[in-house]
Design a protein around this motif. Structure first.
Motif, mmCIF file in Angstrom:
data_model
loop_
_atom_site.group_PDB
_atom_site.id
_atom_site.type_symbol
_atom_site.label_atom_id
_atom_site.label_comp_id
_atom_site.label_asym_id
_atom_site.label_seq_id
_atom_site.Cartn_x
_atom_site.Cartn_y
_atom_site.Cartn_z
ATOM 1 N N MET A 51 0.817 -1.206 0.000
ATOM 2 C CA MET A 51 0.000 0.000 0.000
ATOM 3 C C MET A 51 0.854 1.260 0.000
ATOM 4 N N SER A 52 2.039 1.189 0.609
ATOM 5 C CA SER A 52 2.961 2.331 0.549
ATOM 6 C C SER A 52 3.449 2.547 -0.870
ATOM 7 N N SER A 53 3.702 1.456 -1.576
ATOM 8 C CA SER A 53 4.286 1.569 -2.914
ATOM 9 C C SER A 53 3.295 2.070 -3.963
ATOM 10 N N VAL A 54 1.995 1.793 -3.772
ATOM 11 C CA VAL A 54 1.001 2.220 -4.771
ATOM 12 C C VAL A 54 0.363 3.559 -4.423
ATOM 13 N N ALA A 55 0.636 4.089 -3.236
ATOM 14 C CA ALA A 55 0.043 5.362 -2.817
ATOM 15 C C ALA A 55 0.820 6.533 -3.400
ATOM 16 N N ASP A 56 0.134 7.652 -3.543
ATOM 17 C CA ASP A 56 0.802 8.897 -3.923
ATOM 18 C C ASP A 56 1.480 9.540 -2.726
ATOM 19 N N SER A 57 0.929 9.299 -1.532
ATOM 20 C CA SER A 57 1.532 9.827 -0.312
ATOM 21 C C SER A 57 1.137 8.958 0.869
ATOM 22 N N VAL A 58 1.931 9.045 1.934
ATOM 23 C CA VAL A 58 1.725 8.248 3.141
ATOM 24 C C VAL A 58 1.644 9.177 4.345
ATOM 25 N N ILE A 59 0.692 8.883 5.232
ATOM 26 C CA ILE A 59 0.593 9.568 6.524
ATOM 27 C C ILE A 59 0.657 8.495 7.600
ATOM 28 N N ALA A 80 8.590 3.147 4.920
ATOM 29 C CA ALA A 80 7.883 3.901 3.885
ATOM 30 C C ALA A 80 8.864 4.739 3.056
ATOM 31 N N GLU A 81 9.834 5.353 3.713
ATOM 32 C CA GLU A 81 10.816 6.165 2.987
ATOM 33 C C GLU A 81 11.652 5.312 2.038
ATOM 34 N N ALA A 82 11.977 4.083 2.455
ATOM 35 C CA ALA A 82 12.780 3.201 1.608
ATOM 36 C C ALA A 82 12.050 2.841 0.316
ATOM 37 N N ILE A 83 10.716 2.795 0.398
ATOM 38 C CA ILE A 83 9.910 2.500 -0.787
ATOM 39 C C ILE A 83 9.897 3.696 -1.731
ATOM 40 N N GLY A 84 10.056 4.877 -1.175
ATOM 41 C CA GLY A 84 10.165 6.076 -2.002
ATOM 42 C C GLY A 84 8.885 6.875 -2.143
ATOM 43 N N THR A 85 7.851 6.502 -1.411
ATOM 44 C CA THR A 85 6.593 7.232 -1.483
ATOM 45 C C THR A 85 6.717 8.586 -0.788
#
Length: 338
Positions: A84-92, A109-114
């Motif tokens: 879900m982190s990888s397909v999102a435009d942003s993460v909270i 989440a940061e490692a995924i790049g989102t």
């Protein structure tokens, strides 16, 4: 825009056994209220899709009506978080700082790049450590309680000023926090099971300032009063927003100085303070910095005439906004009632 909104307690974080086998207690109560409120506000915005994880063991109608990926074990949780982190435009992210949980989730989440619309691991690494936070702020002249660390199995020092507050070096909310009114109480306590910070107790008004942070604007929201239990456990009961204007502006000025001293923030940050009797702020101290959404959001979203979540996204995304507030104060409880 697709936003992955993750709250640790309700989102299956404890399926790995940390913080106990089954989510419970004040962290679950407040986490449920925060994620339900923020998800509702985000879902009301045109063009926004909110995705959540939900622990299959959690039974709460506020969560059941929200679209979510249900997770039943630790492997499902890890896999779903990454997907879900990888397909999102942003993460909270909303998670406790204890046991490095918030820092770990943020780094993943940061490692995924989102794109992150909540504070970075750089800020979390500093402020999740209550002792390090105090040292950083003290070094630039910001008032904090004098304190020291107590290692596991060590006795509490008796040559410090009592009353004192004992709290985990890495903690969230008031979990494992207690007031030690005198040396006798310290002797009765014995030794901690984890590294704790023992700090001077400061009497005064428990207050908080929430801040929306972005690359172009730092928006200080109205300061609020924290309602804290009187039994020495500092259990959070809720709050009232806003404070009287004069006192509130004093709290905001101190919060602004705090953020000046720390790594840049994105998203929502909460700062806890004690405001003393001196009208010039000479007895005010900073207790801690929360690099995530806090329970104050529950009251502030009702006080604000605008959609507060929309304003948070706008500021985090680089826009500058102006908020409009209602005249009547809002009282709220830790479980989200207003």
């Amino acid at each position: 825009m697709k936003i992955f909104l993750y709250e640790y307690l309700t989102g299956g974080g404890t399926l790995d056994g940390r913080l106990g086998e089954m989510p419970s207690g004040s962290l679950l109560i407040e986490g449920t209220a925060m994620v339900a409120a923020l998800a509702e506000d985000l879902a009301a915005l045109p063009g926004i899709q909110v995705d959540l994880l939900r622990d299959a063991r959690i039974d709460d109608p506020r969560l059941e009506r929200l679209p979510a990926c249900i997770v039943r074990d630790a492997d499902e949780h890890r896999s779903a978080f990454s997907r879900m982190s990888s397909v999102a435009d942003s993460v909270i992210l909303i998670a406790p700082e204890s046991e490095g949980i918030l820092l770990d989730r943020c780094r993943c989440a940061e490692a995924i790049g989102t794109r992150m619309f909540s504070p970075s691991s750089t800020l979390i690494e500093v402020v999740a450590d209550k002792h390090r936070t105090a040292a950083v702020l003290h070094a630039v002249g910001i008032p904090v309680p004098q304190g020291c660390l107590v290692s596991p199995n060590d006795r509490l020092p008796l040559d410090v000023s009592y009353p004192a507050v004992l709290k985990p070096q890495f903690g969230a909310g008031s979990c494992e926090t207690r007031l030690l009114p005198d040396v006798q109480a310290a002797l009765r306590y014995g030794s901690p099971a984890q590294t704790m910070r023992l700090e001077r107790y400061h009497a005064g008004l428990a207050a908080s300032v929430s801040v929306l942070c972005g690359p172009k604007q730092r928006l200080l929201l109205p300061a609020g009063r924290q309602l804290i239990s009187a039994d020495g456990s500092f259990r959070y009961l809720g709050g009232v927003v806003p404070l009287h204007q004069t006192v509130g502006h004093r709290a905001q000025r101190l919060a602004d100085r705090v953020l000046d001293a720390l790594p840049p923030a994105i998203g929502y940050v909460g700062i806890d303070l004690i405001l003393g009797e001196d009208p010039d702020g000479g007895q005010d101290v900073v207790l801690e910095v929360n690099p995530r959404l806090t329970t104050s959001y529950l009251g502030l979203r009702r006080l604000c005439r605008d959609n507060l979540a929309a304003m948070m996204l706008a500021v985090a995304g680089g826009d500058s906004v102006h908020l409009h507030w209602r005249d009547e104060p809002v009282a709220f409880t830790a479980d989200g009632r207003t």
